[in-house]
Design an enzyme around this catalytic site. Structure first.
Site, PDB file in Angstrom:
ATOM      1  N   SER A 137       0.851  -1.198   0.000  1.00 31.67           N
ATOM      2  CA  SER A 137       0.000   0.000   0.000  1.00 31.67           C
ATOM      3  C   SER A 137       0.880   1.238   0.000  1.00 31.67           C
ATOM      4  O   SER A 137       2.032   1.190   0.463  1.00 31.67           O
ATOM      5  CB  SER A 137      -0.899   0.008   1.245  1.00 31.67           C
ATOM      6  OG  SER A 137      -1.526   1.267   1.417  1.00 31.67           O
ATOM      7  N   TYR A 150      -1.472  -0.628  10.651  1.00 34.23           N
ATOM      8  CA  TYR A 150      -1.680  -0.968   9.231  1.00 34.23           C
ATOM      9  C   TYR A 150      -0.468  -0.576   8.403  1.00 34.23           C
ATOM     10  O   TYR A 150       0.036  -1.376   7.592  1.00 34.23           O
ATOM     11  CB  TYR A 150      -2.926  -0.246   8.734  1.00 34.23           C
ATOM     12  CG  TYR A 150      -3.218  -0.467   7.259  1.00 34.23           C
ATOM     13  CD1 TYR A 150      -3.789  -1.651   6.818  1.00 34.23           C
ATOM     14  CD2 TYR A 150      -2.925   0.515   6.317  1.00 34.23           C
ATOM     15  CE1 TYR A 150      -4.062  -1.858   5.469  1.00 34.23           C
ATOM     16  CE2 TYR A 150      -3.198   0.323   4.974  1.00 34.23           C
ATOM     17  CZ  TYR A 150      -3.755  -0.868   4.552  1.00 34.23           C
ATOM     18  OH  TYR A 150      -4.020  -1.067   3.221  1.00 34.23           O
TER      19      TYR A 150
END
Length: 251
Positions: A137, A150
């Site tokens: 990501s 995350y």
């Protein structure tokens, strides 16, 4: 053009979103595609897309290893694995619970290590060159408040993939990561349907466009194919220029 004709590809978290898009794109490129998912709805979506569904929770190490082995046994070979399964869990840092971080680790990070090792062992055993694609990501490079756990798992994916490229390169196995920015999955598209959110999302991108699932899926197929033969240990950022913007972007 990325070509996967005659190859066998497995995709984790393939029951929806980017994972389902990758499975579909791999099939269109000529691959036999197997999709791993843990929900009945996800397995049915894989089947409807022409993939071979396998029920597995990537947090269960033994089940994940067995699922990857099943692909090779059922198809007679394994040429590529896309580790796409993941969760996005956020909380204010001072209030974050260790249980949430553990779930992020198990799903987003440990499953990538386990999946890649299982696939690579099969490829080495069978003397077959292959490709591993790990979905990271943009949060690996630039993140925001509440995303500490995350972001850490996504940064770890990028770092682990670099190391894998050296561990596996002499076996003819390539390992790359793919870091999408905001992507128009069904869930994101619903949020983006309002004019206010559409304008806000456009402002996050250099060209005013949010990536589509199809765009990300095509890049994954590229990394699986011989068209990317020169790439290993690379993180491919697909964010329509979000990271190029040197200012504070608020969600």
């Amino acid at each position: 053009m990325s070509e996967l004709r005659g190859r066998v590809i497995a995709v984790t978290g393939a029951g929806a979103g980017i994972g389902l898009g990758i499975l579909w794109a791999a099939r269109l490129a000529g691959a036999t595609a197997y999709g791993l998912d843990r929900t009945p709805e996800g397995l049915e979506a894989i089947r409807s897309a022409g993939g071979h569904p396998i029920r597995a929770d990537v947090r269960d190490t033994a089940a994940l290893e067995a699922a990857v082995e099943h692909v090779a046994t059922d198809a007679g070979r394994l040429d590529g694995l896309v580790n796409n399964a993941g969760v996005t869990l956020t909380a204010p840092f001072l209030d974050a619970e260790v249980a949430m971080w553990d779930r992020l680790w198990e799903t987003n990070q440990r499953s990538v290590l386990v999946g890649c090792r299982a696939a690579a062992r099969i490829m080495v055993r069978d003397g077959r060159r292959g490709a591993l694609v790990n979905i990271a990501s943009v949060h690996a490079a630039a993140s925001d408040r509440g995303y500490e756990g995350y972001a850490a798992t996504k940064a770890a994916i990028v770092a682990m993939t670099r190391a894998m490229s050296w561990s596996l390169g002499h076996h003819g196995i390539r390992a790359n990561s793919l870091s999408p920015g905001l992507t128009l999955t069904d869930e994101v598209a619903r949020v983006a349907a309002t004019p206010e959110n559409a304008e806000r999302f456009a402002g996050w991108h250099a060209d005013g466009r949010t990536a589509t699932v199809e765009e990300i899926a095509q890049l994954a197929v590229f990394l699986l194919s011989d068209a990317s033969a020169a790439l290993t240990g690379t993180d491919l950022i697909a964010d329509h220029g979000t990271l190029a913007r040197l200012c504070d972007l608020k969600a």
